[in-house]
Design an enzyme around this catalytic site. Sequence first.
Site, PDB file in Angstrom:
ATOM      1  CB  ALA B  40      -0.907  -0.015   1.214  1.00  0.00           C
ATOM      2  CE1 TYR B  41       0.115   4.238   3.617  1.00  0.00           C
ATOM      3  CE2 TYR B  41       0.192   1.965   4.374  1.00  0.00           C
ATOM      4  CZ  TYR B  41      -0.426   3.191   4.347  1.00  0.00           C
ATOM      5  OH  TYR B  41      -1.589   3.387   5.024  1.00  0.00           O
ATOM      6  N   GLY B  42       4.347   1.448  -0.914  1.00  0.00           N
ATOM      7  CA  GLY B  42       5.583   1.524  -1.664  1.00  0.00           C
ATOM      8  C   GLY B  42       5.815   0.242  -2.420  1.00  0.00           C
ATOM      9  CG  ASP B 164      -0.163  -4.258   7.874  1.00  0.00           C
ATOM     10  OD1 ASP B 164      -1.216  -4.928   7.923  1.00  0.00           O
ATOM     11  OD2 ASP B 164       0.339  -3.860   6.803  1.00  0.00           O
TER      12      ASP B 164
HETATM   13  N1  LIG Z   1      13.460  -8.120   2.686  1.00  0.00           N
HETATM   14  C1  LIG Z   1      12.654  -8.657   1.773  1.00  0.00           C
HETATM   15  N2  LIG Z   1      13.064  -9.710   1.055  1.00  0.00           N
HETATM   16  C2  LIG Z   1      12.241 -10.259   0.143  1.00  0.00           C
HETATM   17  N3  LIG Z   1      10.999  -9.829  -0.137  1.00  0.00           N
HETATM   18  C3  LIG Z   1      10.527  -8.773   0.535  1.00  0.00           C
HETATM   19  C4  LIG Z   1      11.322  -8.129   1.536  1.00  0.00           C
HETATM   20  N4  LIG Z   1      10.606  -7.134   2.053  1.00  0.00           N
HETATM   21  C5  LIG Z   1       9.431  -7.140   1.433  1.00  0.00           C
HETATM   22  N5  LIG Z   1       9.358  -8.124   0.508  1.00  0.00           N
HETATM   23  C6  LIG Z   1       8.225  -8.437  -0.366  1.00  0.00           C
HETATM   24  O1  LIG Z   1       7.581  -7.250  -0.776  1.00  0.00           O
HETATM   25  C7  LIG Z   1       6.237  -7.236  -0.327  1.00  0.00           C
HETATM   26  C8  LIG Z   1       5.818  -5.841   0.106  1.00  0.00           C
HETATM   27  O2  LIG Z   1       6.712  -5.392   1.114  1.00  0.00           O
HETATM   28  P1  LIG Z   1       6.241  -4.530   2.343  1.00  0.00           P
HETATM   29  O3  LIG Z   1       5.310  -5.308   3.166  1.00  0.00           O
HETATM   30  O4  LIG Z   1       7.469  -4.040   3.011  1.00  0.00           O
HETATM   31  O5  LIG Z   1       5.491  -3.334   1.609  1.00  0.00           O
HETATM   32  P2  LIG Z   1       4.134  -2.635   1.993  1.00  0.00           P
HETATM   33  O6  LIG Z   1       4.033  -1.505   1.069  1.00  0.00           O
HETATM   34  O7  LIG Z   1       4.081  -2.324   3.428  1.00  0.00           O
HETATM   35  O8  LIG Z   1       3.065  -3.732   1.710  1.00  0.00           O
HETATM   36  P3  LIG Z   1       1.749  -4.015   2.562  1.00  0.00           P
HETATM   37  O9  LIG Z   1       1.041  -2.739   2.729  1.00  0.00           O
HETATM   38  O10 LIG Z   1       1.043  -5.030   1.750  1.00  0.00           O
HETATM   39  O11 LIG Z   1       2.235  -4.572   3.878  1.00  0.00           O
HETATM   40  C9  LIG Z   1       6.177  -8.241   0.790  1.00  0.00           C
HETATM   41  O12 LIG Z   1       4.919  -8.814   0.902  1.00  0.00           O
HETATM   42  C10 LIG Z   1       7.210  -9.258   0.400  1.00  0.00           C
HETATM   43  O13 LIG Z   1       6.663 -10.209  -0.461  1.00  0.00           O
HETATM   44 MG   LIG Z   2       3.866  -4.841   4.038  1.00  0.00          MG
END
Ligand SMILES: Nc1ncnc2c1ncn2[C@@H]1O[C@H](COP(=O)(O)OP(=O)(O)OP(=O)(O)O)[C@@H](O)[C@H]1O
Ligand SMILES: [Mg+2]
Lengths: 357, 325
Positions: B40-42, B164
């Site tokens: 959702a944020y990046g 989350d």
């Molecule tokens: N360190 C990592 N190594 C491998 N894959 C990763 C890593 N960090 C994140 N990901 C992948 O990228 C996806 C999104 O990452 P993240 O949760 O940090 O983003 P987000 O924008 O907060 O997503 P959400 O709002 O869905 O939680 C994760 O669901 C995972 O599959």
């Molecule tokens: Mg996430």
Amino acid sequence: MPYWYYDKKDLLTTPSSRDGITTEAENRYRKEGARFIIDTGSKMDLGYNTVATGVVYFHRFYMFHSFKTFPRYITACCCLFLAGKVEETPKKCKDIIKVAKSLLTEQKFASFGDDPKEEVMTLERILLQTIKFDLQVEHPYGYLLKYAKCLKGDKAKLQKMVQMAWTFVNDSLCTTLCLQWEPEVIAVALMFLAGKLSKFEVVDWNGRVPKHTAWWDMFVEDVTMELLEDICHQVLDLYSPQTQPPGAESPPGGAARALPKNDKRPSVTPPASVSPVAVNTNKPTVTPVKNGADIKLEPPKMDPMRFTYPAYPGLAPYPPVYSAPPPNIPPPPRLPIPTGPPPPLVYSEPPPSRFPP
Amino acid sequence: MSDSSASSSKSAPLLSVNEVSGLFESAKKYEELNVIGTGAYGTVYKARDLLKGGQIVAMKKVKVALTEDGIPLSTLREIALLQQLGAYKHPNIVRLLDVCHGGNSLEREQQLVLFLVFEHVEQDLDSYLKRAPGPLADHRIRSMSFDILSGVDFLHSHRIVHRDLKPHNLLVASDGRVKLADFGLAKTYDKDMRLTSVVVTLWYRPPEVLLGVSYNTGVDVWSAGCVLAQLHTRTPLLPGASDSDQLHCIFRLIGRPPRAEWPENVSIVIDSFPEYPPQDFADVFPRIHPHALDLIQRMLVFDPAKRLTALDCLEHPYFTDEPLT
Ligand SMILES: Nc1ncnc2c1ncn2[C@@H]1O[C@H](COP(=O)(O)OP(=O)(O)OP(=O)(O)O)[C@@H](O)[C@H]1O
Ligand SMILES: [Mg+2]
């Protein structure tokens, strides 16, 4: 995580020195920048922690940039501005600039350009990148108090010793010590110095075990006497006449004092690397101590940001602010203070007494 | 050279500052390979660290709204905290390796692109569970449960609430160890910067969040409880379709709470829900170990004050009766 400790030889080959600035001039710029952060911070009622964090950012910044590219006073402002936010004591950028303007000559303030605020904002991003977003900085102050709680002896004398050490820590911000040693080591060394100067000999401490030969063995491993003396000298040099008065156009004729070897680092530090990038930092061996001490030590109730030795009984107080110690101070054992005429007073106005809380 | 030349450069500081800043787009140290995930944020990219022999990393790109006084204090605090936590090298926390920003190309838009560089972890728990050919072995479930709760307890002991926790934010390393990701930036995630196209999942939300009352570390215990259950069944425990449906799902499982426990100052009245009786967890999870059942049940308690803490969970007989291997 970045690693921020350098060998002495690294400190001689900085971007500034590669840019044609002498080590003496660079050290003076560092001192002036640090001093300016301290003055601005005090004037704005910022705490010692915020000020010290700003100064550490400043020193780290110039391990990657030359003083020719980035004028020191605006960098100093930016460091204080960022430190204010990180330490949750934020000050408005425009207010910092206002205070800076009041402390600087018109000529020096000219380095802030036509739009000082925009300049600081741009610099903030460069600063963040340069210090690799490693924002949380530890300082010797907390260790000082923690260590003091374990020492046994006359409470009044101990208090005096801590006050003096506190002042040395403030002063050490104007040196590059924070680029050489962890705050724990600096705290030990400057407490050692204060102990010598205030004639407070630590003979017993809580948590003492037979293998300890000195109180600091409890906290930091393998600190040699050479190391302690080297650190103390670097602080004492601030008061020495070798210090070039600001504004001098050429470096002092004589070579700098022979640099003590820095190769025997205590085991709290991984070997220093030239580039402070991602070396595994083993957290210093800071042995937790059950302290049964009943002494309550608070940051000393004095003006520790002042550039003076705290006065101690039987000795004339040192002249204020940035001056050499008077010649009648008995040199502490093995720590001769260089004699000679004191340098002119530069910061004639003592900062308001605000530190610590 | 004497310092007269140093002061002469002062005449054009604006120029020098801007010129040099171009060199500091250190995000260029990394070569983006492909998108791994969009949240959702990046966006999270798989990337190569060109300065470290091509080591593979995960780079999370986050947009930060700049304020009148530059980078928001909350963002700086959160980054400082992430760096601080990183120093502990906790085995169940994904390692933050570097932080950089994308220079000032977006300066005029008053936003800054931050890159958070993390160790790359093989896959997230969501895909791990989807790819599993059959039920996970009991010892796997138990050690993964323990990993998750250890990570949560670590965050809580540093006063961080994840808020989350869900299979997408739990990463499974090649050795099977689970690591928590995507925490500590709650304030940085500016609402305006949210990608509205991404649906935020509600399935792991505790009732207090759905009801809009204040919440604390208990949220993570609830979410972890949902995840633990999912480790056993490989399907989400409470797949609600909307905020209110999510509450219905919850009450159908744990029963509608007694009136006395319904929080005050909530716009939703308790009577909007039928008097669902609590289900017997043994019926919901046939064939699972009674200790596991008991733990999950004590995590999924309506009143956050009556829920186990993460530390309580780690000391539950499910983990302590037999040593973990
Ligand atoms: N360190 C990592 N190594 C491998 N894959 C990763 C890593 N960090 C994140 N990901 C992948 O990228 C996806 C999104 O990452 P993240 O949760 O940090 O983003 P987000 O924008 O907060 O997503 P959400 O709002 O869905 O939680 C994760 O669901 C995972 O599959
Ligand atoms: Mg996430």
